[in-house]
Enzyme design. Structure first.
Site, PDB file in Angstrom:
ATOM      1  CB  SER A  73      -0.943  -0.125   1.361  1.00  0.00           C
ATOM      2  OG  SER A  73      -0.172  -0.133   2.335  1.00  0.00           O
ATOM      3  CG  ASP A 222      -3.516   4.511   8.442  1.00  0.00           C
ATOM      4  OD1 ASP A 222      -2.532   5.238   8.585  1.00  0.00           O
ATOM      5  OD2 ASP A 222      -3.878   3.971   7.284  1.00  0.00           O
ATOM      6  CG  HIS A 225      -1.184   3.585   4.523  1.00  0.00           C
ATOM      7  ND1 HIS A 225      -2.179   3.069   5.642  1.00  0.00           N
ATOM      8  CD2 HIS A 225      -1.064   2.835   3.902  1.00  0.00           C
ATOM      9  CE1 HIS A 225      -2.251   1.658   5.143  1.00  0.00           C
ATOM     10  NE2 HIS A 225      -1.591   1.452   4.480  1.00  0.00           N
TER      11      HIS A 225
END
Length: 251
Positions: A73, A222, A225
């Protein structure tokens, strides 16, 4: 009954005019055909020029070498409004600004593990690649995957790339875990990447999230990221290692 001179004269005049009219019609027809021919030639010439231009543009595009970012990601640009703001897109902008002949391919998949990368590497290697940037492992660490399994999967990916072509330059991106994963595990996890880089003689980025990981304002809600600003810093970290390889490959 014999025709009078006047009648004969009129007939001759009529025939003369008729012949001239036919000649004029033939002339118009010939002119039209020639014009059509010229138009066709002009059109064909134009098409040829257009095709030549397209072929040149295609040739220039296909002549670019590929730098492929194979990751999770972080590479994919998870959570960004525009995935071009992820570090591979920023790298492409740097490449373009310098006139280097490279095309970035972003092969990042959110949630990807080293096992997932291993399963799709053969398909990815169907294309010609000059530089291969490997950024996987974070999801293994967050899930507590055994160290030996993660290392074996990464080695399998490296082996597959080398088997494709020994000329491919491989760059390995290192990853670190937060301390809550346990001191022994985080220490061994960090060592995976430096060990693989040393054992395989790879270009190495010690920590891809250097100056970004753990800094709240550079990460999304979060806390994992990077934001668009975080990706800019990340791109600089990657660029320090990748740029010399790009320049060397251009020669």
């Amino acid at each position: 009954m014999p025709k009078s001179k006047t009648t004969q004269s009129l007939l001759n005049t009529s025939v003369y005019k008729h012949r001239n009219l036919l000649k004029f019609c033939y002339f118009l027809l010939a002119f039209a055909l020639l014009s059509c021919g010229n138009d066709t030639k002009t059109k064909n010439a134009g098409d040829a020029n257009e095709n030549a231009t397209t072929a040149t543009e295609t040739s220039e595009t296909t002549s670019n070498k590929t730098i492929l970012f194979f990751g999770d990601s972080i590479t994919a640009g998870y959570g960004l409004d525009d995935t071009n703001d992820a570090f591979p897109g920023i790298i492409q902008n740097k490449i373009d600004s310098l006139g280097l002949h490279y095309q970035v391919v972003n092969s990042g998949v959110s949630g990807e593990t080293t096992a997932g990368g291993k399963s799709r590497i053969d398909w990815i290697l169907n294309q010609d690649i000059e530089i291969f940037v490997l950024e996987l492992g974070a999801n293994d660490g967050l899930r507590g995957v055994p160290i030996s399994e993660t290392k074996a999967n990464l080695q399998a990916i490296i082996d597959a790339v080398k088997a494709k072509s020994a000329a491919i330059k491989i760059v390995l991106a290192g990853m670190q875990l937060p301390p809550n994963m346990g001191a022994d595990y985080t220490t061994q996890f960090k060592a995976i990447f430096s060990d693989l880089a040393s054992e395989n003689n790879l270009a190495f980025i010690p920590f891809i999230l250097k100056d970004v990981g753990g800094i709240a304002e550079l990460n999304q809600n979060d806390g994992i990221h990077p934001t668009a600003e975080g990706h800019k810093i990340l791109a600089e970290t990657v660029w320090e290692v990748v740029y010399p390889i790009l320049v060397a490959s251009e020669k």
